[in-house]
Scaffold this motif. Structure first.
Motif, PDB file in Angstrom:
ATOM      1  N   ARG A  49     -32.755  48.462  95.157  1.00 55.98           N
ATOM      2  CA  ARG A  49     -32.767  47.047  95.898  1.00 55.98           C
ATOM      3  C   ARG A  49     -33.351  45.732  94.164  1.00 55.98           C
ATOM      4  O   ARG A  49     -34.298  45.542  93.800  1.00 55.98           O
ATOM      5  CB  ARG A  49     -34.100  46.693  96.448  1.00 55.98           C
ATOM      6  CG  ARG A  49     -34.131  46.006  97.470  1.00 55.98           C
ATOM      7  CD  ARG A  49     -34.687  45.507  98.699  1.00 55.98           C
ATOM      8  NE  ARG A  49     -33.944  47.016  99.351  1.00 55.98           N
ATOM      9  CZ  ARG A  49     -33.959  46.601 100.254  1.00 55.98           C
ATOM     10  NH1 ARG A  49     -33.370  45.367 100.864  1.00 55.98           N
ATOM     11  NH2 ARG A  49     -33.616  47.704 101.899  1.00 55.98           N
ATOM     12  N   GLN A  51     -32.526  41.987  93.239  1.00 58.25           N
ATOM     13  CA  GLN A  51     -33.482  40.497  93.896  1.00 58.25           C
ATOM     14  C   GLN A  51     -32.581  39.716  92.052  1.00 58.25           C
ATOM     15  O   GLN A  51     -33.549  39.731  91.584  1.00 58.25           O
ATOM     16  CB  GLN A  51     -33.676  39.695  94.644  1.00 58.25           C
ATOM     17  CG  GLN A  51     -33.321  40.741  95.831  1.00 58.25           C
ATOM     18  CD  GLN A  51     -35.083  40.174  97.420  1.00 58.25           C
ATOM     19  OE1 GLN A  51     -35.619  39.133  96.840  1.00 58.25           O
ATOM     20  NE2 GLN A  51     -33.984  40.148  98.254  1.00 58.25           N
ATOM     21  N   SER A  54     -36.610  36.794  90.924  1.00 54.78           N
ATOM     22  CA  SER A  54     -37.588  37.498  91.852  1.00 54.78           C
ATOM     23  C   SER A  54     -38.407  37.981  90.914  1.00 54.78           C
ATOM     24  O   SER A  54     -38.160  39.016  90.357  1.00 54.78           O
ATOM     25  CB  SER A  54     -37.301  38.014  93.134  1.00 54.78           C
ATOM     26  OG  SER A  54     -37.698  38.699  93.853  1.00 54.78           O
ATOM     27  N   THR A 273     -21.682  38.706  96.975  1.00 55.33           N
ATOM     28  CA  THR A 273     -22.447  40.059  97.714  1.00 55.33           C
ATOM     29  C   THR A 273     -23.998  39.494  96.471  1.00 55.33           C
ATOM     30  O   THR A 273     -24.796  39.915  96.637  1.00 55.33           O
ATOM     31  CB  THR A 273     -22.206  40.729  97.492  1.00 55.33           C
ATOM     32  OG1 THR A 273     -21.402  41.249  98.601  1.00 55.33           O
ATOM     33  CG2 THR A 273     -23.711  42.133  98.458  1.00 55.33           C
ATOM     34  N   ASN A 277     -25.849  35.840  97.837  1.00 51.76           N
ATOM     35  CA  ASN A 277     -26.495  36.813  99.106  1.00 51.76           C
ATOM     36  C   ASN A 277     -27.375  37.248  97.301  1.00 51.76           C
ATOM     37  O   ASN A 277     -28.763  37.835  98.647  1.00 51.76           O
ATOM     38  CB  ASN A 277     -25.830  37.597  99.303  1.00 51.76           C
ATOM     39  CG  ASN A 277     -24.731  37.462 100.473  1.00 51.76           C
ATOM     40  OD1 ASN A 277     -25.101  36.019 100.576  1.00 51.76           O
ATOM     41  ND2 ASN A 277     -23.534  37.787 101.282  1.00 51.76           N
ATOM     42  N   ASN A 278     -27.557  36.727  96.550  1.00 46.25           N
ATOM     43  CA  ASN A 278     -29.109  37.766  96.240  1.00 46.25           C
ATOM     44  C   ASN A 278     -29.104  39.133  96.501  1.00 46.25           C
ATOM     45  O   ASN A 278     -30.044  39.587  97.130  1.00 46.25           O
ATOM     46  CB  ASN A 278     -29.878  36.719  96.550  1.00 46.25           C
ATOM     47  CG  ASN A 278     -30.895  36.870  95.243  1.00 46.25           C
ATOM     48  OD1 ASN A 278     -30.811  37.520  93.968  1.00 46.25           O
ATOM     49  ND2 ASN A 278     -32.416  36.154  95.618  1.00 46.25           N
ATOM     50  N   ASN A 279     -28.617  39.805  96.175  1.00 45.17           N
ATOM     51  CA  ASN A 279     -27.883  41.715  96.672  1.00 45.17           C
ATOM     52  C   ASN A 279     -27.725  42.614  95.508  1.00 45.17           C
ATOM     53  O   ASN A 279     -26.299  42.542  95.841  1.00 45.17           O
ATOM     54  CB  ASN A 279     -27.869  41.615  98.080  1.00 45.17           C
ATOM     55  CG  ASN A 279     -28.181  42.924  98.119  1.00 45.17           C
ATOM     56  OD1 ASN A 279     -28.504  43.824  97.305  1.00 45.17           O
ATOM     57  ND2 ASN A 279     -27.429  43.516 100.247  1.00 45.17           N
TER      58      ASN A 279
END
Length: 311
Positions: A49, A51, A54, A273, A277-279
């Motif tokens: 996961r 981002q 971040s 995405t 969407n920062n994924n």
């Protein structure tokens, strides 16, 4: 008495043994840096996961990104719809563009007056930057009387067909991008086919003429078999380019309103995405699955060609 040939030294043989890998090393290094390494990185990121921008570190989540892609109704439906748009684009573009490339190559291969100028005009779309091409076609597809296409249709229809929104309508948006893509890319395939046409021996055409074969028979029995492998290659690379559809949709959507549902492709969904969407992990999983799908399609296409007597 003829002189005996001088035996080659072992050093010379060993030098020739490594000549091939040595000359191929720049291409292999480029493939490793720009193809293999990014794909391996995408595989690794798909298990985390991640981002962007971040402070949280990447967290290992295993196959969760792949599971969500097939179990989440919204995500799987969006991915399937984008993949369907890619398939639709490829099914139309690959045969049409291959046939057009063949027809244009046969035309420009003829020795006629002014053919050099004609070749230049056909090759021009490939020279234009894609951003400029998008601006030109944006002006052509503009809705209302401002669009060139609507103005032409309105002139011949008495104004009845002058209000079509070519890029904003779900029924015409993907078709409009297909026309633009064929116009912009067909000259590249034409050059490849033209080179193959010029390598077909003229003796074969002379023999066919002696057998009283007309032009169409010569084309079907001499030209097409002589460039068959080239046509297969053109179809393969056109298929790969079709599934990589991104630039045209992205540039047209940034310059005006484009119906997103009918023009969403897997590449645009991956970019949205990962960045919008920062994924990044989910986008990487989509990339891996998409790469596998394209590889399988290429293998099936190649196997079908071999079963029909190809190389």
């Amino acid at each position: 008495m003829a002189p005996r040939p001088r035996p080659r030294s072992k050093a010379g043989l060993s030098g020739h043994k490594y000549a091939g890998p040595l000359f191929a090393s720049p291409a292999l290094i480029g493939l490793a840096i720009f193809l293999v390494a990014p794909f391996v990185l995408a595989v690794v990121l798909s298990f985390y996961r991640v981002q962007l921008n971040s402070p949280r570190p990447a967290r290992f989540i295993g196959f969760e990104q792949y599971t969500r892609l097939f179990t989440d109704p919204d995500l799987s439906a969006a991915f399937g719809h984008a993949l369907l748009n890619n398939f639709t684009f490829a099914v139309i573009v690959v045969p049409v563009q291959t046939v057009l490339a063949l027809g244009l190559a046969v035309l420009v291969n003829r020795k006629l007056r002014g053919m050099v100028i004609f070749r230049t005009f056909i090759f021009m779309p490939l020279v234009f930057p894609l951003a400029l091409t998008a601006v030109i076609w944006r002006l052509i597809y503009s809705r209302g009387d401002e669009g060139l296409l609507n103005a032409i249709l309105g002139f011949f229809s008495g104004g009845a067909l002058s209000s079509q929104d070519w890029l904003g309508s779900p029924s015409t948006a993907l078709g409009s991008i297909i026309v633009m893509s064929i116009w912009q890319s067909v000259s590249f395939q034409m050059i490849i086919v033209l080179a193959a046409l010029q390598s077909v021996p003229t003796e074969l055409y002379e023999a066919a003429s002696l057998d009283r074969a007309n032009k169409w028979q010569q084309f079907m029995n001499v030209t097409v078999p002589g460039i068959r492998n080239t046509l297969i290659f053109v179809a393969l690379i056109t298929t790969i380019f079709s599934f990589r559809l991104f630039d045209q949709v992205y540039l047209l959507s940034r310059s005006g309103s484009v119906d997103r549902g009918s023009t969403e492709t897997v590449m645009t969904q991956i970019i949205n995405t990962g960045f919008d969407n920062n994924n990044v992990g989910q986008a990487a999983a989509m990339t891996v699955i998409f790469m596998v799908i394209i590889t399988v399609i290429a293998i099936i296409q190649r196997a079908a060609v071999r079963q029909r007597g190809g190389v």
